[in-house]
Design a protein around this motif. Sequence first.
Motif, PDB file in Angstrom:
ATOM      1  N   ALA A   1      69.640  48.640  21.468  1.00  0.00           N
ATOM      2  CA  ALA A   1      69.967  47.732  22.572  1.00  0.00           C
ATOM      3  C   ALA A   1      70.952  48.370  23.544  1.00  0.00           C
ATOM      4  O   ALA A   1      70.787  48.284  24.765  1.00  0.00           O
ATOM      5  CB  ALA A   1      70.532  46.423  22.030  1.00  0.00           C
ATOM      6  N   GLU A   2      71.989  49.017  23.019  1.00  0.00           N
ATOM      7  CA  GLU A   2      73.006  49.634  23.884  1.00  0.00           C
ATOM      8  C   GLU A   2      72.402  50.752  24.733  1.00  0.00           C
ATOM      9  O   GLU A   2      72.760  50.919  25.904  1.00  0.00           O
ATOM     10  CB  GLU A   2      74.152  50.164  23.019  1.00  0.00           C
TER      11      GLU A   2
ATOM     12  N   ILE B   1      70.241  49.214  27.732  1.00  0.00           N
ATOM     13  CA  ILE B   1      70.875  48.530  28.876  1.00  0.00           C
ATOM     14  C   ILE B   1      71.848  49.423  29.640  1.00  0.00           C
ATOM     15  O   ILE B   1      72.490  48.966  30.584  1.00  0.00           O
ATOM     16  CB  ILE B   1      71.568  47.221  28.420  1.00  0.00           C
TER      17      ILE B   1
ATOM     18  N   GLN C   1      73.424  48.302  33.160  1.00  0.00           N
ATOM     19  CA  GLN C   1      74.851  48.003  33.221  1.00  0.00           C
ATOM     20  C   GLN C   1      75.542  48.889  34.261  1.00  0.00           C
ATOM     21  O   GLN C   1      76.404  48.428  35.016  1.00  0.00           O
ATOM     22  CB  GLN C   1      75.490  48.233  31.859  1.00  0.00           C
TER      23      GLN C   1
ATOM     24  N   SER D   1      79.768  42.662  33.247  1.00  0.00           N
ATOM     25  CA  SER D   1      78.933  42.864  32.062  1.00  0.00           C
ATOM     26  C   SER D   1      77.691  41.975  32.127  1.00  0.00           C
ATOM     27  O   SER D   1      77.686  40.908  32.759  1.00  0.00           O
ATOM     28  CB  SER D   1      79.724  42.544  30.792  1.00  0.00           C
ATOM     29  N   ILE D   2      76.637  42.413  31.471  1.00  0.00           N
ATOM     30  CA  ILE D   2      75.395  41.649  31.413  1.00  0.00           C
ATOM     31  C   ILE D   2      75.592  40.484  30.441  1.00  0.00           C
ATOM     32  O   ILE D   2      76.051  40.693  29.312  1.00  0.00           O
ATOM     33  CB  ILE D   2      74.233  42.540  30.930  1.00  0.00           C
TER      34      ILE D   2
ATOM     35  N   GLN E   1      71.070  37.087  28.376  1.00  0.00           N
ATOM     36  CA  GLN E   1      70.137  37.860  29.180  1.00  0.00           C
ATOM     37  C   GLN E   1      69.846  39.205  28.510  1.00  0.00           C
ATOM     38  O   GLN E   1      68.698  39.649  28.449  1.00  0.00           O
ATOM     39  CB  GLN E   1      70.715  38.099  30.572  1.00  0.00           C
ATOM     40  N   ARG E   2      70.884  39.827  28.008  1.00  0.00           N
ATOM     41  CA  ARG E   2      70.722  41.123  27.329  1.00  0.00           C
ATOM     42  C   ARG E   2      69.807  40.977  26.119  1.00  0.00           C
ATOM     43  O   ARG E   2      68.890  41.778  25.937  1.00  0.00           O
ATOM     44  CB  ARG E   2      72.094  41.642  26.913  1.00  0.00           C
ATOM     45  N   THR E   3      70.049  39.969  25.297  1.00  0.00           N
ATOM     46  CA  THR E   3      69.229  39.761  24.094  1.00  0.00           C
ATOM     47  C   THR E   3      67.774  39.529  24.464  1.00  0.00           C
ATOM     48  O   THR E   3      66.853  40.073  23.839  1.00  0.00           O
ATOM     49  CB  THR E   3      69.765  38.568  23.285  1.00  0.00           C
TER      50      THR E   3
ATOM     51  N   VAL F   1      66.148  42.920  25.895  1.00  0.00           N
ATOM     52  CA  VAL F   1      65.940  43.920  24.846  1.00  0.00           C
ATOM     53  C   VAL F   1      64.779  43.513  23.950  1.00  0.00           C
ATOM     54  O   VAL F   1      63.900  44.327  23.632  1.00  0.00           O
ATOM     55  CB  VAL F   1      67.231  44.123  24.031  1.00  0.00           C
TER      56      VAL F   1
ATOM     57  N   ARG G   1      64.844  51.768  29.065  1.00  0.00           N
ATOM     58  CA  ARG G   1      66.099  51.785  29.840  1.00  0.00           C
ATOM     59  C   ARG G   1      65.805  51.784  31.337  1.00  0.00           C
ATOM     60  O   ARG G   1      66.430  51.038  32.099  1.00  0.00           O
ATOM     61  CB  ARG G   1      66.919  53.022  29.477  1.00  0.00           C
TER      62      ARG G   1
END
Length: 510
Positions: free
Chosen positions: A361-362, A365, A369, A377-378, A382-384, A387, A420
């Motif tokens: 995940a890191e 994004i 980011q 920060s996201i 939304q990030r979850t 991903v 990405r």
Amino acid sequence: MSTAPPGAPLVTMTGIVKDFTGVRALDGVDFTLRPGEIHAVMGENGAGKSTLIKVLTGVHGHDAGEILLDGRAVRFSGPKAAQAAGISTVYQEVNLAENLSVAENLLAGREPRLGPFIDFRAMRRRAEALLDDLGIELNVAAPLSAYSIAMQQLVAIARAVNIDAKVLILDEPTSSLDRDEVAVLLGLMRRLAAEKGTAMVFISHFLDQVYEICDRMTVLRNGRLVGEWATADLGESELIGHMLGREAATLEQIERAAAAHHVADEAPLVDAKGLGRKGSIAPFDLTVRRGEVVGLAGLLGSGRTETARLLAGADRADAGELDFEGARVGGHNPRTAAGRGIAFCPENRKTEGLVGELTVAENMILAMQASRGWVRSIPAAQRTRLVAEFIDKLGIRPADPDMPVKHLSGGNQQKVLLARWMLIEPKLLILDEPTRGIDVGAKADIQRLVAELSGGGMAVVFVSAELDEVTRLSDRIAVLRDRALIATLEAEADMTTERIVDTIVAGGER
């Protein structure tokens, strides 16, 4: 030589199980290896090939099952113990000391001595005798760094032979070699099998090499044994079907879909005029339009990567001009390129693309980011969602966003890198060898994705050493030789592997 009776297995692995934090990497796998045979282990990335080898050599302990070597049960504490028992591994990245001489690499830890001092003269004689016995011609006094990766691979194999390896494991040894170098390596493998009875495990994604060199093959899928066959009894389409878990016809449909591009007739998105870098790539002209895939084809060292890096801003041009969306580009570097909508997936995804210690995940994004700025920060939800969407869309396995990306197979790491950039919806995607070192299934997935992205209007620059892949995907092909762009093939009738080869040869004659 093995003490096992003639024809009896030298290595027998039965019911091997290996779990990693709830993920079953091997599920009851059987494997046998006989003296003097070359045995391929086949499967998609993530199928369990590397895990099986690491269990055999003691890198990982197994949770269930049994390993027999020469009929005796073994469980190695690590690679050193496996090597002492006669099992040696040569990896894709040669694990030798380039600053030392060929002789010092061959005999490291076993140097002849005069009292407390190394007898360098005797060491060179012994190294020369070893290489002569294997038919390898090298200056043993020269530093290893003076030789190509192919020659370094041969030195690594010779070192393994010198420590009386009964089993030699070759993990993607030809991925960085050209055709002539591959022929030398395969020739040495044949001699070791025929003359010394060395048993070899060969892991490769090059199917033509597998069929040329291997006696038998074992196929794994999703950590399970699919089957074992004599190479002569399993056709290529059947092999692909077993590896993918779907019929070869499905793969053919993917390839046909990858050829269905529509290129808009409009002004170039990218227009390079006399773009070049001294000592890297001669000045060249190249245009790329929206919805178009432009392939870069050529031999190793032809300048494909150098061209891609100039377009991406990874290297700074010292000649020519670059226009993007009709405007002159100044101060072209990776940060400004990303801001313009130019994404670059480099050839070496592990060292230049991904951050191995970060999670899936890191890594996904990072670009998104960066485009927002590190202060904004996201949002977690939304990030979850994003991903999870791209893990599912690209078929990334294991589907665990919190797993360190370094634990994924090569094909799945490549998909993480693609995700990405897809998250920021670039206008131009530059892919340098995106399918190198990955299996046929992941390769087909990435080819299909390229076709879908270009069909949606994204411009793609696609670099590959595999001419079949370039011709299948590209709307136009730029052919390079000796770090110069020598021709652009545009007519469909011209975009064949034969025409590319003819163009490269003609360029050399000129």
